[in-house]
Design an enzyme around this catalytic site. Structure first.
Site, PDB file in Angstrom:
ATOM      1  N   GLU B 143      -9.923  -3.201   3.737  1.00 43.99           N
ATOM      2  CA  GLU B 143     -10.012  -4.434   4.536  1.00 43.99           C
ATOM      3  C   GLU B 143     -11.325  -4.575   5.262  1.00 43.99           C
ATOM      4  OE1 GLU B 143      -7.420  -2.578   4.515  1.00 43.99           O
ATOM      5  OE2 GLU B 143      -5.813  -3.860   3.809  1.00 43.99           O
ATOM      6  N   HIS B 212       4.427  -3.581  10.445  1.00 46.16           N
ATOM      7  CA  HIS B 212       4.334  -4.763   9.606  1.00 46.16           C
ATOM      8  C   HIS B 212       4.881  -5.988  10.317  1.00 46.16           C
ATOM      9  CE1 HIS B 212       3.577  -1.654   6.734  1.00 46.16           C
ATOM     10  NE2 HIS B 212       3.321  -2.523   5.800  1.00 46.16           N
TER      11      HIS B 212
END
Lengths: 374, 407
Positions: B143, B212
């Site tokens: 990322e 998450h």
């Protein structure tokens, strides 16, 4: 090539192999003025050391150049050197504030790279960028210079993004993403390298290895200080970063390689005379003998000066005059900078966004409307 | 507040805007529209419509008025806008994305599994087949660097859309987003533009676990130089996606994991929403409820109960998280004098906290009661279903809060 010893001077180094035998000065005065801007005579020079390669062929040690290019190298590097020394004094006079990272000693990398590429190729580097910026011509977008970044290593993924943009637009240009030996241990570098290799991006990662990451020597920070090999599957080349012609040759080679085969790493073996920044004396982690030793043996400006003199492109006096001219130019720039005004308070909010929203911004007491965000 | 329409670059003058009374839904005659072949509609949240000349649009437009069914205009709207097509929110995002990729060759997507896999939430399904692997780029799991790459590509003039498979993963790219994305336009004196869109699903899902279930809007909101928007319906998802891509500023588009399968009928015609405008979901008189993303639905559920109890809440989906649409919000506060903020962000330092401060400073004189802010609890989101429910604001709590406010 046969060594021809010049009788007049005794300070010729064995590294240089002059072609012509220079003798009396008067006829050469006239000849050297015209040869200083001579673009057609080819001078062949050998780089100081051969290149070392990892997973690729080495480029030839023999580099062709012209008197004009030699003089340009001298002038550009002398300007860079002068600029950095001036920055040193200005920092001590508290006219330059914050952190100031100086590039003197490493000029050959900036100059050699410029000689091998066009303004359409992109260069992005970290914070030791004054001379790189100057080499590009002192502008940003038109000259393909993308900064100038403060966070160590963060410019490398940006550089791969520039290369991605070039590949996307099919520009046939390349990106040089420069970083230091300290940044070479950043994870994002390897991530970016992986992606560049995966998609054959025209990215050339250039490690300006000055052997010290601020105060930490390379052998104390990296298990494998052979930075040109750390790309693993990505080819690499180790270059003498104090030799502008070696740098030029390597960058030319790298550009051709990157356009065909994807990324390549160039490790420039270079050295900085100053400390990491002006707040670092630079002598607590290395000896003064080491610094002066490099200055004597490998100084990039001196090397060019000797080449110019041995090929009789200019005389000592002419070079000194050029240096005086440069000094005057830099002093004038400093004077202009001193006279220039500081930004107005209203400029605090310019360019936060591309298009403004009329959002109001308050002062710290949250009572007074200071500005409307433009 | 003027509708700032970014990225159009239309050289031609903006034609006289036609304001339509949202209650009457008068469609202009076909003839008057045919002259404006290349116009784009900007549908404002209060129902007014502006035509703006655009070289890029290719279709002649049929006028569409407020397609979001508001309470007052419900039945009339649905009859007037029956033409249109029904789709799910992720399909609306894809439609917006595809239209923009078609329109501008510089638009490209990069992210994990966006290409061949079609996107983990199918937002980029089939786009790689259509546009190729370079324009819809499958990245490795990196990322930090692929966000950096997107920013670098944006500096050269491309318009990348970086997808975080889950917003939480973008924490790894925080340096790139904060230091490069947000700052480069400013530090380069306006010379570098970063027209990047960073998008991805976030929010609390169904027992996805703490890592998450991140809500990153609170972390990103302080970064100067970026814009943040949150979509909540297929209609505004498509409109905001298009607006974000056309914007020359870096925009972070927050989607929600649980909203991807919402179905709605949206217009066939091309429309782009304004990035800085809030949406009036339900006009009312008694209290202003400000919300965004998934909490909008909890609020609307609570609104049903409230209406039965005799209250008339005004519900505004703020949509623009940075900057706040203080114009719409202010008008509402001036009308109702009571504010309730319902958000999914954490209590500490969340969007609600900033919004509370902004409203207190600007509209303190209009408030009859202190602002109540309902946010998620300051805990990592638990896995256990019941605990997870108690982390997020539930409709019953909203009803209680309104009753408390309106005493």
């Amino acid at each position: 090539m046969a060594l021809t010893h010049v009788a007049a001077s005794s300070s010729r180094s064995n590294l240089l192999k002059p072609i012509s035998t220079a003798l009396s000065s008067t006829p050469f005065l006239r000849r050297s003025i015209s040869s200083a801007s001579d673009d057609s005579t080819t001078i062949t020079i050998e780089t100081s050391v051969p290149f070392t390669a990892h997973r690729c062929d080495t480029p030839s040690r023999t580099v062709d150049t012209t008197p004009k290019e030699l003089m340009t190298f001298f002038r550009d590097m002398a300007t860079m050197r002068r600029m950095e020394i001036a920055a040193d004094s200005l920092y001590k006079a508290k006219l330059i504030r914050g952190f100031c990272h100086l590039y003197d000693g490493q000029e050959a990398v900036a100059v050699g790279m410029e000689a091998a590429i066009t303004k359409k190729d992109c260069i992005i580097t970290a914070y030791r960028d004054h001379c790189t910026f100057l080499g590009r011509g002192g502008t940003l977008l038109e000259a393909g210079f993308y900064g100038g970044h403060g966070i160590v290593g963060a410019q490398v993924p940006l550089g791969c993004g520039l290369a991605f943009g070039q590949k996307y637009s099919k520009d046939e240009t390349v990106t040089f993403a420069l970083y230091g030996d300290g940044a070479a241990n950043q994870g994002q570098l390897f991530e970016a390298l992986n992606m560049s290799a995966l998609w054959d991006l025209p990215a050339i990662l250039v490690c300006e290895n000055n052997h010290y990451g601020m105060g930490t020597a390379e052998w104390r920070a990296a298990k494998s200080p052979a930075y040109y090999k750390r790309g693993d599957y990505v080819p690499g080349l180790k270059v003498d970063g104090m030799d502008a012609f070696a740098v030029k040759q390597a960058c030319k080679f790298a550009k051709e390689h990157a356009l065909k085969n994807g990324p390549i790493i160039l490790e420039m073996d270079t050295y900085r005379y100053h400390g990491h920044s002006m707040s670092d004396p630079g002598s607590t982690y290395r000896t003064r003998d080491e610094i002066s030793g490099v200055r004597q043996e490998r100084d990039p400006v001196e090397r060019i000066r000797k080449l110019v003199l041995s090929h009789d492109i200019a005389t000592e006096k002419e070079l000194k005059d050029i240096e005086k001219e440069i000094r005057k130019e830099v002093d004038e720039a400093i004077a202009k900078a001193k006279e220039s005004p500081v930004p107005e308070p209203s400029e605090l909010f310019t360019n936060v966004y591309v298009k403004g929203y009329g959002v109001e911004s308050f002062g710290p007491d949250r009572k007074e409307v200071r500005a409307v965000l433009p | 507040m003027a509708t700032v329409f970014q990225g159009l670059g239309a050289a031609t003058a903006i034609s006289a805007s036609n304001s339509f009374d949202s209650k009457k839904f008068q469609l202009p005659s076909r003839r008057s529209l045919s002259v404006r072949k290349d116009s784009i509609l900007v549908v404002r949240s209060d129902g007014r419509v502006n035509h703006i000349m655009n070289r890029g649009a290719r279709r002649a437009e049929q006028l569409i008025t407020n397609a979001v069914a508001t309470k007052a205009d419900g039945s009339a709207a649905s009859t007037a806008s029956k033409p249109g097509h029904e789709l799910l929110l992720f399909e609306a995002l894809r439609e917006g994305l595809e239209e923009e990729m078609e329109r501008d060759l510089r638009v490209c997507v990069m992210g994990e599994d966006v290409g061949h896999y079609g996107g983990s939430y199918k937002v980029t399904k089939d786009l790689a087949n259509k546009y190729g692997d370079l324009r819809v780029l499958d990245t490795p799991i990196a990322e930090n660097s692929f966000t950096g790459m997107g920013i670098g590509a944006a500096m050269t003039g491309l318009r990348p859309i970086v997808e975080g498979m889950n917003m939480g993963f973008l924490l790894l790219a925080f340096n790139q987003i904060s230091n490069n994305c947000g700052m480069l336009h400013y530090t380069s004196g306006g010379q570098f533009k970063i027209p990047i869109v960073i998008r991805g699903p976030g929010g609390v899902g169904r027992q996805l676990g703490a890592e998450h279930s991140q809500r990153l809007e609170s972390y990103f909101q302080s970064i100067p130089g970026i814009q943040m928007v949150a979509c909540s319906t297929p209609y505004n998802a498509k409109g905001l996606m298009k607006a974000a891509i056309r914007s020359d500023n870096p925009v972070i588009l927050f989607e929600h994991v649980l909203l991807y399968n919402l179905k709605e009928r949206i217009p066939d015609e091309e429309y782009v929403l304004s990035l800085e405008e809030a949406e009036m979901v339900r006009p009312g008189e008694h209290v202003t409820i400000l919300t965004y993303s998934r909490m909008r639905y909890h609020v609307m559920q609570a609104a049903k109960t409230l209406v039965n109890k005799g209250y008339d809440p005004e519900v505004i989906d703020i949509r623009s998280l940075k900057p706040f649409d203080l114009h719409t919000i202010g008008n509402s506060v001036k009308k109702t004098h009571r504010v309730l903020i319902v958000e999914e962000c954490m209590r500490t330092g969340g969007i609600g906290a900033s919004l509370t401060a902004a409203i207190s400073e600007n509209f303190n004189d209009y408030l009859d009661a202190p602002i109540i802010c309902l946010s998620s609890q300051d805990v990592p989101t638990p896995y256990a279903g019941t605990l997870e429910e108690w982390t997020v604001v539930q409709p019953a709590q909203i009803v209680t809060a309104v009753e408390q406010l309106c005493q």
